[in-house]
Scaffold this motif. Structure first.
Motif, short mmCIF file in Angstrom:
data_model
loop_
_atom_site.label_atom_id
_atom_site.label_comp_id
_atom_site.label_asym_id
_atom_site.label_seq_id
_atom_site.Cartn_x
_atom_site.Cartn_y
_atom_site.Cartn_z
N CYS A 1 0.83 -1.20 0.00
CA CYS A 1 0.00 0.00 0.00
C CYS A 1 0.86 1.25 0.00
CB CYS A 1 -0.93 -0.01 1.21
SG CYS A 1 -2.13 1.33 1.21
N LEU B 1 -6.79 6.10 3.22
CA LEU B 1 -7.42 5.50 4.39
C LEU B 1 -7.04 4.03 4.56
CD1 LEU B 1 -9.42 5.89 6.71
CD2 LEU B 1 -11.23 5.22 5.14
N LYS B 2 -6.94 3.30 3.46
CA LYS B 2 -6.58 1.89 3.53
C LYS B 2 -5.19 1.71 4.16
CE LYS B 2 -6.00 -2.14 0.56
NZ LYS B 2 -6.06 -2.63 -0.82
N CYS B 3 -4.24 2.56 3.77
CA CYS B 3 -2.89 2.47 4.34
C CYS B 3 -2.90 2.83 5.82
CB CYS B 3 -1.93 3.39 3.59
SG CYS B 3 -1.61 2.90 1.90
N GLN B 4 -3.69 3.83 6.18
CA GLN B 4 -3.77 4.21 7.60
C GLN B 4 -4.36 3.07 8.43
OE1 GLN B 4 -5.90 7.91 7.94
NE2 GLN B 4 -4.37 9.06 6.80
N GLN B 5 -5.35 2.39 7.88
CA GLN B 5 -5.95 1.26 8.60
C GLN B 5 -4.96 0.11 8.72
OE1 GLN B 5 -9.39 0.67 6.14
NE2 GLN B 5 -10.69 1.96 7.44
N LEU B 6 -4.22 -0.15 7.65
CA LEU B 6 -3.21 -1.22 7.71
C LEU B 6 -2.11 -0.88 8.70
CD1 LEU B 6 -2.94 -2.14 3.93
CD2 LEU B 6 -3.77 -3.61 5.77
N LYS B 7 -1.72 0.38 8.76
CA LYS B 7 -0.69 0.81 9.72
C LYS B 7 -1.17 0.57 11.15
CE LYS B 7 1.75 4.82 11.41
NZ LYS B 7 1.58 6.21 11.69
N LYS B 8 -2.42 0.95 11.42
CA LYS B 8 -2.98 0.75 12.76
C LYS B 8 -3.09 -0.75 13.08
CE LYS B 8 -7.05 2.06 15.49
NZ LYS B 8 -6.49 1.82 16.72
N GLY B 9 -3.55 -1.53 12.11
CA GLY B 9 -3.67 -2.98 12.32
C GLY B 9 -2.32 -3.64 12.54
N GLU C 1 -1.21 -2.86 16.06
CA GLU C 1 -1.93 -3.69 17.04
C GLU C 1 -1.43 -5.13 17.00
OE1 GLU C 1 -6.05 -3.21 16.20
OE2 GLU C 1 -6.08 -1.13 16.88
N GLU D 1 -14.05 -8.97 1.87
CA GLU D 1 -14.45 -7.73 1.22
C GLU D 1 -15.11 -8.03 -0.11
OE1 GLU D 1 -11.78 -4.33 -0.49
OE2 GLU D 1 -11.78 -4.23 1.70
#
Length: 136
Positions: free
Chosen positions: A15, A43-51, A54, A81
């Protein structure tokens, strides 16, 4: 357990390589992950970064020491998806998959129980009137 975050790490790297921060602005992926450039990521990259964060945190979480760190794999995320089935991030059965079926918002509202009782009463009264007409 060290490989439990491998899928999401690869997805984040892919990403980032496709993002405008790396492709157009010519920043390194590490620079794009830091402030203030991380706010401009898709947004997809931000979600992957957060995931991914975690997932890495889960590797040292003592509450998961018996079951292990079990993040959702990125391939599974893409599959859900595409199919539209629900998923749950960590363990267990999907919360919303296969419940009532798909809805589009045009379903008929369920009949109110009072209306059902009124219809039943009216039908009984009509039967009584018809029966009285036959006799009389």
């Amino acid at each position: 357990m060290p490989n439990s975050c491998q899928d999401i790490r690869e997805a984040l790297a892919q990403c980032l390589q496709e993002s405008e921060c790396v492709m157009v602005q010519r920043h390194t992926a590490a620079e794009c992950l830091r402030q203030p450039l991380s706010d401009e990521l898709p947004l997809k990259c931000q979600q992957l970064k957060k995931g991914f964060g975690e997932c890495r945190r889960g590797m040292i979480d003592m509450r998961k020491r018996f079951r292990g760190n079990q993040p959702i794999s990125f391939r599974q995320l893409q599959k859900t998806e595409d199919t539209g089935d629900g998923y749950q991030l960590y363990a267990g059965k999907a919360a919303f998959a296969g419940g009532r079926g798909e809805t589009d918002g045009n379903e008929k509202a369920p009949e109110d129980w009072r209306e059902a009782e009124n219809k039943k009463y009216r039908a009984e009264q009509a039967a009584v009137v018809i029966e009285a007409a036959r006799k009389g």
